[in-house]
Design a protein around this motif. Structure first.
Motif, mmCIF file in Angstrom:
data_model
loop_
_atom_site.group_PDB
_atom_site.id
_atom_site.type_symbol
_atom_site.label_atom_id
_atom_site.label_comp_id
_atom_site.label_asym_id
_atom_site.label_seq_id
_atom_site.Cartn_x
_atom_site.Cartn_y
_atom_site.Cartn_z
ATOM 1 N N VAL A 71 2.818 -11.541 -35.736
ATOM 2 C CA VAL A 71 2.973 -10.208 -36.324
ATOM 3 C C VAL A 71 3.266 -9.187 -35.235
ATOM 4 N N TRP A 72 2.556 -9.269 -34.146
ATOM 5 C CA TRP A 72 2.775 -8.319 -33.053
ATOM 6 C C TRP A 72 4.190 -8.405 -32.510
ATOM 7 N N LEU A 77 4.423 -4.700 -31.902
ATOM 8 C CA LEU A 77 3.113 -4.063 -31.799
ATOM 9 C C LEU A 77 2.358 -4.425 -30.522
ATOM 10 N N TYR A 78 2.986 -5.165 -29.625
ATOM 11 C CA TYR A 78 2.294 -5.551 -28.391
ATOM 12 C C TYR A 78 2.661 -4.604 -27.260
ATOM 13 N N ASP A 79 1.893 -4.655 -26.194
ATOM 14 C CA ASP A 79 2.099 -3.784 -25.037
ATOM 15 C C ASP A 79 3.183 -4.397 -24.154
ATOM 16 N N ALA A 80 4.436 -4.063 -24.429
ATOM 17 C CA ALA A 80 5.572 -4.690 -23.737
ATOM 18 C C ALA A 80 5.565 -4.396 -22.237
ATOM 19 N N GLU A 81 5.170 -3.189 -21.861
ATOM 20 C CA GLU A 81 5.160 -2.835 -20.435
ATOM 21 C C GLU A 81 4.117 -3.657 -19.685
ATOM 22 N N ALA A 126 -3.925 -7.850 -37.862
ATOM 23 C CA ALA A 126 -3.030 -7.693 -36.716
ATOM 24 C C ALA A 126 -2.616 -6.234 -36.538
ATOM 25 N N ARG A 127 -2.307 -5.583 -37.632
ATOM 26 C CA ARG A 127 -1.871 -4.183 -37.548
ATOM 27 C C ARG A 127 -3.031 -3.269 -37.183
ATOM 28 N N ARG A 128 -4.209 -3.534 -37.745
ATOM 29 C CA ARG A 128 -5.375 -2.724 -37.423
ATOM 30 C C ARG A 128 -5.751 -2.887 -35.953
ATOM 31 N N TRP A 129 -5.698 -4.142 -35.471
ATOM 32 C CA TRP A 129 -6.009 -4.461 -34.079
ATOM 33 C C TRP A 129 -5.078 -3.685 -33.141
ATOM 34 N N ALA A 130 -3.796 -3.680 -33.481
ATOM 35 C CA ALA A 130 -2.810 -3.027 -32.622
ATOM 36 C C ALA A 130 -2.905 -1.505 -32.672
ATOM 37 N N ALA A 131 -3.466 -0.979 -33.754
ATOM 38 C CA ALA A 131 -3.543 0.472 -33.911
ATOM 39 C C ALA A 131 -4.736 1.083 -33.195
ATOM 40 N N MET A 163 -4.519 -14.824 -24.372
ATOM 41 C CA MET A 163 -3.162 -14.358 -24.648
ATOM 42 C C MET A 163 -3.158 -13.178 -25.619
ATOM 43 N N LEU A 164 -4.073 -13.199 -26.585
ATOM 44 C CA LEU A 164 -4.195 -12.054 -27.492
ATOM 45 C C LEU A 164 -4.448 -10.773 -26.701
ATOM 46 N N MET A 165 -5.410 -10.834 -25.794
ATOM 47 C CA MET A 165 -5.771 -9.642 -25.048
ATOM 48 C C MET A 165 -4.704 -9.264 -24.026
ATOM 49 N N ALA A 166 -4.000 -10.266 -23.488
ATOM 50 C CA ALA A 166 -2.911 -9.969 -22.558
ATOM 51 C C ALA A 166 -1.806 -9.197 -23.267
#
Length: 345
Positions: A71-72, A77-81, A126-131, A163-166
């Motif tokens: 989903v990310w 929704l992930y931290d690409a940088e 997934a969306r709540r986690w990313a928000a 990997m989730l946290m990364a």
């Protein structure tokens, strides 16, 4: 937000910390922190703190983790940088999540039958986690030792948690791992050999002590002269079938972990006696009924058990010997502020 994944610190607070972590988690609740619990059981931590319970089928956790990351990736929704600067191999992992390598996208729908978690729940999580700034609590200490790591898919679960946290920016403010169970030591200059040096209790073999710890704190080393090993997860099979194959953990040479060892080692005898001290395989191995069969096997001639509690193994012992609790040992501990505060004494 805090996501407790295979984490029940109210039941498994460990060592002699008692319930000091409970107060910190209750403070988080008072501050309005949102809680999510991923666990096959509505465990006591959920009952105390409240929050959303997501029941999951045992050993299926890696599938849920991959679906969250899917989903990310698909919704950006992930931290690409952070991923670009602080990780390696992400492109290959992204292709795997999208199914470019095996033709199977790791979507919420893909995981639904295996985990029992509805696809719409996965997307919402997934969306709540990313928000939010999300703190991931995995296992008893918040950074391991959870029941999910004890099963056949445990290694993949552990990798998935990192990997989730990364993908969310591990180490940024509010984005970390733990469950507020163990506090930091009061004396930050105090040094005691422990897991941070790749070993514990001065053990030399298969740890990093010879390289790191021994240079800092020369001491009498503990060496086990017996070279035969039995992989823990296959301990029952080793007794029941007379053979097993495992892979060692080596703190000095990681590549050695890919070279299997076999039981019995050529020239060595099979197990005829079991001396069990500390811990319980019954509570840390899946399908623990295998241990019952192993203890009752005709090849096991004698069983000695040294324990504080009348736990699983103790009931199969021919001889039961006493053991000291943490409060009866003349020793130094590093697991809780209560102990760390008196390390300078």
């Amino acid at each position: 937000m805090m996501v407790f994944w295979s984490s029940d610190p109210e039941s498994t607070n460990g060592a002699y910390k008692a319930f000091e972590g409970s107060q910190r988690r209750l403070w988080a609740k008072q501050l309005g922190v949102e809680f999510v619990h991923i666990d096959p059981f509505a465990n006591p931590t959920l009952e105390l703190l409240g929050g959303r319970w997501i029941p999951i089928k045992p050993t299926s956790d890696p599938a849920l983790a991959q679906a969250i990351m899917h989903v990310w990736v698909t919704e950006d929704l992930y931290d690409a940088e952070y991923v670009a600067l602080r990780t390696t191999g992400f492109e290959e992992w992204r292709d795997h999540l999208l199914g470019h390598d095996d033709g199977v996208p790791k979507s919420p729908e893909w995981q639904q039958e295996e985990t029992g978690v509805p696809a719409h729940v996965v997307r919402a999580l997934a969306r709540r986690w990313a928000a939010k700034k999300t703190y991931l609590a995995v296992g008893a200490q918040g950074s391991g030792f959870g029941g999910a790591c004890r099963g056949a898919t445990g290694a993949q679960w552990a990798r998935s948690m990192v990997m989730l946290m990364a993908m969310r920016g591990l180490g940024k403010a509010g984005i970390n791992m733990g469950n507020m169970e163990g506090g930091g030591p009061v004396d930050h200059q105090f040094y005691f050999p422990g897991y941070g040096d790749g070993g514990i209790s001065g053990d030399l073999q298969f740890t990093g002590n010879a390289v790191s710890n021994y240079q800092r704190m020369p001491h009498i080393l503990t060496v086990n002269p017996v070279r035969q090993q039995v992989p823990k997860q296959q301990f029952p099979e080793a007794i029941l079938t007379g053979q097993a194959i495992g892979y060692p953990w080596d703190g000095m040479a990681p590549e050695m972990q890919f070279i299997p060892f076999r039981y019995p080692t050529p020239g060595f005898s099979r197990i005829h006696m079991i001396y069990k001290y500390g811990g319980s395989f019954f509570s840390t191995l899946t399908e623990s009924k295998r241990m019952v069969e192993a203890y009752r096997h005709e090849s096991v001639e004698f069983v000695a058990n040294q324990s504080v509690w009348m736990e699983g193994e103790t009931q199969f012992a021919d001889v039961i010997l006493p053991a000291c609790t943490q409060f009866e040992r003349y020793d130094i501990g590093e697991w809780a502020p209560a102990a760390a505060s008196c390390n300078t004494a």
